[in-house]
Scaffold this motif. Structure first.
Motif, mmCIF file in Angstrom:
data_model
loop_
_atom_site.group_PDB
_atom_site.id
_atom_site.type_symbol
_atom_site.label_atom_id
_atom_site.label_comp_id
_atom_site.label_asym_id
_atom_site.label_seq_id
_atom_site.Cartn_x
_atom_site.Cartn_y
_atom_site.Cartn_z
ATOM 1 N N LYS A 81 -1.966 14.312 -6.912
ATOM 2 C CA LYS A 81 -2.098 15.066 -5.665
ATOM 3 C C LYS A 81 -2.673 14.160 -4.584
ATOM 4 O O LYS A 81 -3.326 13.165 -4.867
ATOM 5 C CB LYS A 81 -3.008 16.270 -5.877
ATOM 6 N N HIS A 82 -2.437 14.554 -3.322
ATOM 7 C CA HIS A 82 -2.883 13.742 -2.190
ATOM 8 C C HIS A 82 -4.387 13.485 -2.223
ATOM 9 O O HIS A 82 -4.833 12.357 -1.969
ATOM 10 C CB HIS A 82 -2.496 14.411 -0.869
ATOM 11 N N ILE B 241 -5.279 10.816 -4.821
ATOM 12 C CA ILE B 241 -4.898 9.475 -4.358
ATOM 13 C C ILE B 241 -5.906 8.990 -3.311
ATOM 14 O O ILE B 241 -6.357 7.843 -3.354
ATOM 15 C CB ILE B 241 -3.465 9.475 -3.776
ATOM 16 N N ALA B 242 -6.272 9.885 -2.392
ATOM 17 C CA ALA B 242 -7.217 9.524 -1.331
ATOM 18 C C ALA B 242 -8.555 9.089 -1.929
ATOM 19 O O ALA B 242 -9.128 8.075 -1.508
ATOM 20 C CB ALA B 242 -7.408 10.707 -0.374
ATOM 21 N N GLN B 243 -9.033 9.829 -2.913
ATOM 22 C CA GLN B 243 -10.310 9.465 -3.552
ATOM 23 C C GLN B 243 -10.191 8.139 -4.300
ATOM 24 O O GLN B 243 -11.056 7.279 -4.205
ATOM 25 C CB GLN B 243 -10.764 10.571 -4.510
ATOM 26 N N GLU B 244 -9.114 8.014 -5.057
ATOM 27 C CA GLU B 244 -8.936 6.812 -5.869
ATOM 28 C C GLU B 244 -8.831 5.548 -5.022
ATOM 29 O O GLU B 244 -9.369 4.501 -5.372
ATOM 30 C CB GLU B 244 -7.684 6.976 -6.745
ATOM 31 N N LEU B 245 -8.137 5.637 -3.886
ATOM 32 C CA LEU B 245 -7.935 4.463 -3.039
ATOM 33 C C LEU B 245 -8.948 4.387 -1.891
ATOM 34 O O LEU B 245 -8.875 3.472 -1.066
ATOM 35 C CB LEU B 245 -6.512 4.457 -2.476
ATOM 36 N N ASN B 246 -9.834 5.391 -1.826
ATOM 37 C CA ASN B 246 -10.861 5.442 -0.791
ATOM 38 C C ASN B 246 -10.243 5.433 0.614
ATOM 39 O O ASN B 246 -10.609 4.632 1.478
ATOM 40 C CB ASN B 246 -11.862 4.287 -0.967
ATOM 41 N N LYS C 177 0.835 -1.207 0.000
ATOM 42 C CA LYS C 177 0.000 0.000 0.000
ATOM 43 C C LYS C 177 0.869 1.256 0.000
ATOM 44 O O LYS C 177 0.612 2.215 -0.730
ATOM 45 C CB LYS C 177 -0.921 -0.017 1.227
ATOM 46 N N CYS C 178 1.904 1.233 0.784
ATOM 47 C CA CYS C 178 2.837 2.362 0.898
ATOM 48 C C CYS C 178 3.502 2.620 -0.457
ATOM 49 O O CYS C 178 3.602 3.762 -0.906
ATOM 50 C CB CYS C 178 3.874 2.039 1.974
ATOM 51 N N THR D 168 -3.925 9.691 5.690
ATOM 52 C CA THR D 168 -3.307 8.381 5.448
ATOM 53 C C THR D 168 -2.321 8.472 4.285
ATOM 54 O O THR D 168 -1.221 7.918 4.346
ATOM 55 C CB THR D 168 -4.383 7.313 5.156
ATOM 56 N N VAL D 169 -2.722 9.199 3.240
ATOM 57 C CA VAL D 169 -1.817 9.387 2.088
ATOM 58 C C VAL D 169 -0.528 10.046 2.560
ATOM 59 O O VAL D 169 0.576 9.575 2.269
ATOM 60 C CB VAL D 169 -2.492 10.227 0.981
#
Length: 192
Positions: A149-150, A153-158, A135-136, A163-164
């Motif tokens: 952008k953070h 990434i947050a939206q794409e990985l839910n 994941k990292c 956390t990002v």
């Protein structure tokens, strides 16, 4: 007929007399401890401003000299404590800066331009990235290699933006350790 002075005028005259009588002595006393004439003058000025702001003390039966010396002593103590904190902080920052310079110097001294070909660099970085948790690694690649952008990434990985950020921080920490001998490359490629 004698004109009686107002109480406020009497206080002002008494204060002026005290100021003229004791200012230079108090400044000399403060300067012995705080060294700087400007700091000593500021401390004594502050004490006299406080005395004026609390001018009702002028009418009290108290040992004025003891009050002035005690107040100036306490202000000098506070001033010196503050100076020590500032000096300690500056020393720690200087020490950290020196360590950083030493690390950079050491890293560049061991850096061998002939050691790396494009394939070697790619293998070294690939191995370092592969050593990251799955994941990292995915978050780090999306951010630093794909340029996302953070929040994307947050939206794409839910996951949350925090956390990002924390996963990217973990990746940097692990990559710094893994690529410590190749710091110039790491700095160049990932702009740490």
């Amino acid at each position: 007929m004698k004109i009686k002075a107002f109480p406020e005028q009497e206080e002002r005259v008494r204060f002026e007399d005290i100021y003229l009588s004791y200012f230079s002595k108090m400044k000399y006393f403060a300067k012995e401890y705080v060294i700087s004439e400007e700091d000593a003058e500021n401390i004594v000025q502050d004490v006299f401003v406080e005395l004026w702001e609390n001018k009702e003390m002028l009418n009290m039966h108290m040992n004025l000299i003891a009050y002035l010396f005690t107040t100036i002593k306490n202000k000098c103590l506070n001033h010196l404590r503050h100076k020590l904190v500032v000096q300690d902080t500056a020393s720690k920052l200087q020490e950290e800066y020196t360590i950083s310079l030493r690390m950079n110097l050491d890293s560049l001294e061991v850096f061998d331009n002939n050691l790396f070909s494009d394939n070697d660099i790619e293998k070294i970085i690939s191995r370092a990235l592969d050593a990251l948790p799955e994941k990292c690694r995915a978050i780090f690649i999306m951010s630093k290699i794909e340029g996302k952008k953070h929040n994307e990434i947050a939206q794409e990985l839910n996951i949350s933006i925090n956390t990002v950020g924390s996963q990217i921080g973990i990746a940097y920490k692990k990559l710094r350790t893994e690529l410590k001998d190749y710091l110039p490359i790491l700095l160049f490629l990932f702009s740490l």
